[in-house]
Enzyme design. Structure first.
Site, PDB file in Angstrom:
ATOM      1  N   ARG A  81     -77.932 -30.966  87.232  1.00 13.46           N
ATOM      2  CA  ARG A  81     -77.029 -29.707  87.391  1.00 13.46           C
ATOM      3  C   ARG A  81     -76.114 -30.718  87.884  1.00 13.46           C
ATOM      4  O   ARG A  81     -74.743 -30.331  87.838  1.00 13.46           O
ATOM      5  CB  ARG A  81     -77.614 -28.591  88.369  1.00 13.46           C
ATOM      6  CG  ARG A  81     -78.339 -27.792  87.613  1.00 13.46           C
ATOM      7  CD  ARG A  81     -78.836 -26.433  88.431  1.00 13.46           C
ATOM      8  NE  ARG A  81     -77.782 -25.667  88.948  1.00 13.46           N
ATOM      9  CZ  ARG A  81     -77.952 -25.019  89.748  1.00 13.46           C
ATOM     10  NH1 ARG A  81     -78.934 -24.885  90.388  1.00 13.46           N
ATOM     11  NH2 ARG A  81     -76.603 -24.059  90.271  1.00 13.46           N
ATOM     12  N   GLN A 112     -70.208 -17.755  95.823  1.00 10.97           N
ATOM     13  CA  GLN A 112     -71.581 -17.886  95.523  1.00 10.97           C
ATOM     14  C   GLN A 112     -71.813 -19.060  95.114  1.00 10.97           C
ATOM     15  O   GLN A 112     -72.956 -19.531  94.673  1.00 10.97           O
ATOM     16  CB  GLN A 112     -72.080 -16.607  94.792  1.00 10.97           C
ATOM     17  CG  GLN A 112     -71.999 -15.294  95.280  1.00 10.97           C
ATOM     18  CD  GLN A 112     -72.360 -14.288  94.537  1.00 10.97           C
ATOM     19  OE1 GLN A 112     -73.430 -13.546  94.396  1.00 10.97           O
ATOM     20  NE2 GLN A 112     -71.570 -13.767  93.502  1.00 10.97           N
ATOM     21  N   HIS A 130     -73.607 -19.810  99.426  1.00 12.45           N
ATOM     22  CA  HIS A 130     -75.123 -20.223  98.796  1.00 12.45           C
ATOM     23  C   HIS A 130     -75.125 -21.762  98.979  1.00 12.45           C
ATOM     24  O   HIS A 130     -75.974 -22.491  98.386  1.00 12.45           O
ATOM     25  CB  HIS A 130     -75.279 -19.890  97.424  1.00 12.45           C
ATOM     26  CG  HIS A 130     -75.536 -18.480  97.234  1.00 12.45           C
ATOM     27  ND1 HIS A 130     -75.407 -17.828  95.776  1.00 12.45           N
ATOM     28  CD2 HIS A 130     -75.847 -17.548  98.088  1.00 12.45           C
ATOM     29  CE1 HIS A 130     -75.523 -16.591  96.104  1.00 12.45           C
ATOM     30  NE2 HIS A 130     -75.935 -16.337  97.448  1.00 12.45           N
ATOM     31  N   PRO A 232     -65.826 -10.593  81.934  1.00  9.95           N
ATOM     32  CA  PRO A 232     -65.780 -10.254  80.435  1.00  9.95           C
ATOM     33  C   PRO A 232     -66.948  -8.974  80.194  1.00  9.95           C
ATOM     34  O   PRO A 232     -66.917  -8.662  79.130  1.00  9.95           O
ATOM     35  CB  PRO A 232     -66.215 -11.231  79.559  1.00  9.95           C
ATOM     36  CG  PRO A 232     -66.193 -12.496  80.631  1.00  9.95           C
ATOM     37  CD  PRO A 232     -66.168 -11.948  82.081  1.00  9.95           C
ATOM     38  N   ALA A 249     -61.977 -15.715  83.575  1.00 10.24           N
ATOM     39  CA  ALA A 249     -61.009 -15.958  84.773  1.00 10.24           C
ATOM     40  C   ALA A 249     -59.755 -16.672  84.811  1.00 10.24           C
ATOM     41  O   ALA A 249     -58.554 -16.436  85.048  1.00 10.24           O
ATOM     42  CB  ALA A 249     -61.774 -16.495  85.836  1.00 10.24           C
TER      43      ALA A 249
END
Ligand code: APR
Length: 263
Positions: A81, A112, A130, A232, A249
């Site tokens: 990631r 977040q 987070h 959406p 966005a």
């Protein structure tokens, strides 16, 4: 895999309505979720990814028990990631939030997301509910680890977590809030204050299913703020919103800034 849009083009009348709320004296609180970074090519948390990691449910990897049972697997997933994020850049949504902040009396940004793209775009003082995936800390002492060897030009490789250096048995783990862990009381308190003292609360790109972030919009509403959603897809929050824009966005912020510039 990129998310499927229901409507890619924001409804012009709703953009006008959102722009009308953005008076210079407006105190705006924005809460962003994974959809904010979708246009930067970072998959949302609940998207199905292609490839090796698709066999795992992120909710089974992002826990302390998973890290203790399979440290190499969990660390490697985070390295993967991180590598996605290292190769990503802020999108027009991230950049336009910075531009919007310059027009308004106050803008508080709560996220977040753990990818740090808001800060990369130029937003400072972001409330990171987070944590931040690019930071690491000791899994036992929770002290931060200085990672000088990790440079933007150096790839994040899979493998076992390195020793933390802070505790004889301590391993490096990402500085993110795992399922079952508590949020930083300081961050959540700031987010609550920002929600209670705003005129407009904008929820962007979040499925609004994870607490306590999902409650922030309702807190704002109960204190008299107008609540708007940019997403959406419908979410559990949608039914409580005063204004809904069913679009991505970046597209929404492009349209919003054009409308504000035309005034
Ligand atoms: N623009 C805006 N919203 C989008 C876009 C886009 N381009 N693409 C997708 N979305 C929306 C989706 O419709 C969905 O509602 O973004 C939302 C992403 O939802 P999640 O993946 O559930 O992300 P999020 O709400 O941020 O999850 C909250 O849960 O699992 C934990 O810690 C993790 O921070 C995460 C938290």
């Amino acid at each position: 895999m990129m998310p499927h849009y229901i409507n890619a083009t924001p409804d012009p009348s709703r953009i006008m309505a959102l722009a009308a709320l953005m008076r210079p004296e407006c105190r705006l609180t924005i809460l962003t979720g994974a959809g904010m970074s979708a246009d930067s090519g970072i998959g949302t948390f609940r998207d199905t990814e292609d490839g090796y990691w698709s066999q795992f449910d992120p909710r089974d990897l992002a826990t302390k028990s998973a890290f203790l049972a399979h440290p190499e697997r969990v660390w490697s997933w985070y390295q993967w990631r991180r590598e996605q994020i290292r190769n990503a850049t802020p999108n027009r949504g991230h950049l336009n939030i910075v531009a919007l902040g310059e027009r308004l009396q106050s803008l508080t940004l709560v996220t977040q997301n753990v990818d740090g793209l808001h800060q990369m775009a130029g937003s400072d003082e972001v409330i990171e509910l987070h944590g931040n995936i690019m930071r690491s800390k000791c899994h036992l002492s929770h002290q931060f680890i200085r990672e000088q060897k990790w440079h933007p030009d150096v790839a994040y490789l899979p493998g076992p977590p390195p020793p933390s250096g802070h505790h004889p048995d301590g391993l490096a783990r990402p500085d993110v809030v795992w399922f079952g862990e508590s949020l930083s009381p300081n961050q959540i308190e700031q987010a609550i204050q920002a929600s209670c003292h705003c005129d407009l609360f904008l929820s962007i790109g979040t499925s609004s299913v994870v607490e306590p972030a999902a409650t922030l919009a309702l807190l704002a509403k109960s204190h008299g703020a107008c609540v708007a959603e940019i997403n959406p897809q419908e979410t559990p929050l949608s039914a409580r919103c005063d204004l809904i824009i069913r679009a991505g966005a970046s597209d929404t912020f492009d349209a919003l800034m054009s409308t504000l510039d035309a005034d």
